[in-house]
Motif scaffolding. Structure first.
Motif, PDB file in Angstrom:
ATOM      1  N   ASP A 150       0.835  -1.203   0.000  1.00 44.21           N
ATOM      2  CA  ASP A 150       0.000   0.000   0.000  1.00 44.21           C
ATOM      3  C   ASP A 150       0.873   1.258   0.000  1.00 44.21           C
ATOM      4  OD1 ASP A 150      -2.233  -1.670   0.164  1.00 44.21           O
ATOM      5  OD2 ASP A 150      -2.276  -1.583   2.357  1.00 44.21           O
ATOM      6  N   CYS A 151       1.955   1.234   0.785  1.00 43.12           N
ATOM      7  CA  CYS A 151       2.878   2.373   0.829  1.00 43.12           C
ATOM      8  C   CYS A 151       3.480   2.625  -0.552  1.00 43.12           C
ATOM      9  CB  CYS A 151       3.997   2.125   1.835  1.00 43.12           C
ATOM     10  SG  CYS A 151       3.448   2.002   3.546  1.00 43.12           S
ATOM     11  N   GLY A 152       3.897   1.546  -1.233  1.00 43.38           N
ATOM     12  CA  GLY A 152       4.456   1.688  -2.573  1.00 43.38           C
ATOM     13  C   GLY A 152       3.465   2.311  -3.535  1.00 43.38           C
ATOM     14  N   VAL A 153       2.214   1.867  -3.470  1.00 41.13           N
ATOM     15  CA  VAL A 153       1.175   2.403  -4.353  1.00 41.13           C
ATOM     16  C   VAL A 153       0.931   3.884  -4.061  1.00 41.13           C
ATOM     17  CG1 VAL A 153      -1.272   2.292  -4.948  1.00 41.13           C
ATOM     18  CG2 VAL A 153       0.056   0.183  -4.767  1.00 41.13           C
ATOM     19  N   VAL A 154       0.812   4.243  -2.780  1.00 39.55           N
ATOM     20  CA  VAL A 154       0.520   5.635  -2.414  1.00 39.55           C
ATOM     21  C   VAL A 154       1.668   6.560  -2.827  1.00 39.55           C
ATOM     22  CG1 VAL A 154       0.205   7.203  -0.457  1.00 39.55           C
ATOM     23  CG2 VAL A 154      -1.097   5.080  -0.570  1.00 39.55           C
ATOM     24  N   VAL A 155       2.905   6.163  -2.545  1.00 39.12           N
ATOM     25  CA  VAL A 155       4.051   6.998  -2.913  1.00 39.12           C
ATOM     26  C   VAL A 155       4.156   7.100  -4.432  1.00 39.12           C
ATOM     27  CG1 VAL A 155       6.577   7.189  -2.839  1.00 39.12           C
ATOM     28  CG2 VAL A 155       5.321   6.535  -0.782  1.00 39.12           C
ATOM     29  N   GLY A 156       3.977   5.973  -5.137  1.00 34.84           N
ATOM     30  CA  GLY A 156       4.046   5.982  -6.596  1.00 34.84           C
ATOM     31  C   GLY A 156       2.976   6.849  -7.229  1.00 34.84           C
ATOM     32  N   VAL A 157       1.742   6.731  -6.757  1.00 35.95           N
ATOM     33  CA  VAL A 157       0.645   7.537  -7.303  1.00 35.95           C
ATOM     34  C   VAL A 157       0.875   9.023  -6.989  1.00 35.95           C
ATOM     35  CG1 VAL A 157      -1.824   8.044  -7.076  1.00 35.95           C
ATOM     36  CG2 VAL A 157      -1.061   5.686  -7.349  1.00 35.95           C
ATOM     37  N   SER A 158       1.396   9.322  -5.805  1.00 35.01           N
ATOM     38  CA  SER A 158       1.703  10.718  -5.453  1.00 35.01           C
ATOM     39  C   SER A 158       2.741  11.291  -6.413  1.00 35.01           C
ATOM     40  CB  SER A 158       2.223  10.810  -4.019  1.00 35.01           C
ATOM     41  OG  SER A 158       1.250  10.342  -3.115  1.00 35.01           O
ATOM     42  N   LEU A 159       3.752  10.504  -6.746  1.00 40.59           N
ATOM     43  CA  LEU A 159       4.759  10.948  -7.719  1.00 40.59           C
ATOM     44  C   LEU A 159       4.141  11.165  -9.098  1.00 40.59           C
ATOM     45  CD1 LEU A 159       7.857   8.724  -6.837  1.00 40.59           C
ATOM     46  CD2 LEU A 159       7.707  11.206  -6.667  1.00 40.59           C
ATOM     47  N   VAL A 160       3.250  10.275  -9.496  1.00 34.82           N
ATOM     48  CA  VAL A 160       2.560  10.427 -10.790  1.00 34.82           C
ATOM     49  C   VAL A 160       1.776  11.750 -10.811  1.00 34.82           C
ATOM     50  CG1 VAL A 160       0.665   9.524 -12.210  1.00 34.82           C
ATOM     51  CG2 VAL A 160       2.438   7.973 -11.361  1.00 34.82           C
ATOM     52  N   LEU A 165       1.247  17.308 -12.594  1.00 31.66           N
ATOM     53  CA  LEU A 165       1.036  18.720 -12.255  1.00 31.66           C
ATOM     54  C   LEU A 165       2.155  19.606 -12.784  1.00 31.66           C
ATOM     55  CD1 LEU A 165      -0.319  18.532  -8.596  1.00 31.66           C
ATOM     56  CD2 LEU A 165      -1.573  19.212 -10.640  1.00 31.66           C
ATOM     57  N   PHE A 166       3.391  19.086 -12.758  1.00 31.63           N
ATOM     58  CA  PHE A 166       4.534  19.861 -13.247  1.00 31.63           C
ATOM     59  C   PHE A 166       4.741  19.703 -14.754  1.00 31.63           C
ATOM     60  CE2 PHE A 166       5.726  19.755  -8.709  1.00 31.63           C
ATOM     61  CZ  PHE A 166       5.856  21.129  -8.511  1.00 31.63           C
ATOM     62  N   GLY A 167       3.799  19.019 -15.413  1.00 31.01           N
ATOM     63  CA  GLY A 167       3.835  18.937 -16.865  1.00 31.01           C
ATOM     64  C   GLY A 167       4.908  18.030 -17.428  1.00 31.01           C
ATOM     65  N   ARG A 168       5.350  17.050 -16.663  1.00 26.25           N
ATOM     66  CA  ARG A 168       6.364  16.112 -17.152  1.00 26.25           C
ATOM     67  C   ARG A 168       5.703  14.974 -17.923  1.00 26.25           C
ATOM     68  NH1 ARG A 168      11.519  17.967 -17.308  1.00 26.25           N
ATOM     69  NH2 ARG A 168      11.890  19.227 -15.462  1.00 26.25           N
ATOM     70  N   GLU A 169       6.144  14.795 -19.146  1.00 27.43           N
ATOM     71  CA  GLU A 169       5.622  13.708 -19.983  1.00 27.43           C
ATOM     72  C   GLU A 169       6.366  12.413 -19.689  1.00 27.43           C
ATOM     73  OE1 GLU A 169       3.104  13.914 -22.098  1.00 27.43           O
ATOM     74  OE2 GLU A 169       2.784  16.069 -21.970  1.00 27.43           O
TER      75      GLU A 169
END
Length: 196
Positions: A150-160, A165-169
């Protein structure tokens, strides 16, 4: 003097793609291994419902078997979560073929490792294939009990979310609107200097 060998046109891209895939695989493997090892430790050393203080009343281990999703939602439709995790894992693996950004590789690798960690529980744990209960054990006050996956999913989704938001493709470039914003910010001090 000997000439350097000619590098094929697609070689740098292939090398970058391999590096990014390796980075995603390492992130996924680290989350998956940590998740499965901690779950093995919990199942081997604790009884269901047992609570072990770690940091006073701020953090404790509490072994539960969760048939549902977060906050035990959907306990009667466990198989749906199994299907969702399979679909998510396949989509991430397909998306990784287009990724050229290290940040995107880490983000998607973390989500993939977490999804596969909980999917493993759904497939191999009681009460049976496809409807297994996920082992959760990390407990904090007034929140759900969760696990490393769950931690991996939450951190990964937060990074996504941050990358979006910062417009990185996926290839590491910025979206057109993000480029315009950066150019506008870079140009504003010069414009103010010409006005003054």
């Amino acid at each position: 003097m000997s000439e350097s060998p000619e590098v094929p046109a697609g070689a740098p891209d292939r090398g970058m793609r391999r590096g990014v895939l390796l980075l995603a695989a390492v992130a996924a493997l680290l989350v998956y291994a940590a998740d499965q090892l901690t779950k093995w430790w919990v199942v081997s050393t604790m009884s269901p419902g047992e609570r072990t203080p770690v940091v006073g009343e701020v953090l404790w281990w509490q072994f539960i078997r969760n048939p549902g999703a977060a906050f035990s939602l959907g306990e009667d439709i466990t198989w749906v979560f199994t299907v969702v995790m399979v679909v998510v894992s396949v989509l991430i693996m397909l998306t990784l073929r287009r990724v050229r950004s290290a940040a995107w590789a880490v983000a998607l690798g973390l989500v993939l490792g977490g999804a596969l960690g909980n999917l493993t529980d759904r497939l191999v744990r009681e009460p049976g294939f496809g409807v297994g209960h996920v082992v959760d054990f990390i407990a904090v006050p007034r929140f759900a009990i969760f696990n490393i996956a769950d931690c991996g999913v939450v951190v990964g989704v937060s990074l996504v979310v941050l990358l979006t938001l910062f417009g990185r493709e996926l290839d590491g470039t910025r979206t057109t609107s993000a480029r315009r914003d950066v150019q506008r910010l870079e140009a504003s001090p010069e414009e103010e200097g010409t006005r003054g």
